[in-house]
Design a protein around this motif. Structure first.
Motif, PDB file in Angstrom:
ATOM      1  N   GLU A  38       0.936  -1.252  -0.117  1.00 52.04           N
ATOM      2  CA  GLU A  38      -0.128  -0.062   0.051  1.00 52.04           C
ATOM      3  C   GLU A  38       0.969   1.385  -0.012  1.00 52.04           C
ATOM      4  O   GLU A  38       2.080   1.327   0.614  1.00 52.04           O
ATOM      5  CB  GLU A  38      -0.624  -0.026   1.148  1.00 52.04           C
ATOM      6  N   SER A  66      -8.214   0.855  -3.330  1.00 48.02           N
ATOM      7  CA  SER A  66      -6.730   0.906  -3.027  1.00 48.02           C
ATOM      8  C   SER A  66      -5.781   0.780  -4.354  1.00 48.02           C
ATOM      9  O   SER A  66      -6.254  -0.238  -5.010  1.00 48.02           O
ATOM     10  CB  SER A  66      -6.315  -0.112  -1.963  1.00 48.02           C
ATOM     11  N   LEU A  68      -2.062  -0.351  -5.385  1.00 47.12           N
ATOM     12  CA  LEU A  68      -1.138  -1.072  -4.691  1.00 47.12           C
ATOM     13  C   LEU A  68       0.269  -0.853  -5.873  1.00 47.12           C
ATOM     14  O   LEU A  68       0.108  -0.872  -6.737  1.00 47.12           O
ATOM     15  CB  LEU A  68      -1.311  -2.702  -4.710  1.00 47.12           C
TER      16      LEU A  68
END
Length: 75
Positions: A38, A66, A68
């Motif tokens: 992350e 999210s 990555l």
């Protein structure tokens, strides 16, 4: 997936786990280890860079909400 419990951090455990993964990959004849992290995991990213991992921004990917970041270590 690799993680170290917060209470156990700072003792070199992550480095040992990564070393074991890297050795296994090398023993299996693989060319590299690739990992995702992350964006806000700055401490982990410093560890990856110290171990020789290189950012691969062209391989970054998203899961849900999210993004990555991808790092690669040539063996």
């Amino acid at each position: 997936m690799l993680a170290v419990d917060e209470a156990a951090r700072g003792r070199g455990i992550a480095g040992l786990l990564m070393g074991a993964c890297e050795a296994l990959a090398k023993d299996e004849g693989l060319a590299a280890v690739v990992l995702s992290t992350e964006p806000d995991m700055h401490t982990a990213q410093r560890l990856y860079r110290r171990r020789g991992y290189v950012r691969q921004p062209d391989r970054d990917w998203s899961t849900g909400r999210s993004t990555l970041l991808v790092f690669r270590l040539s063996l």
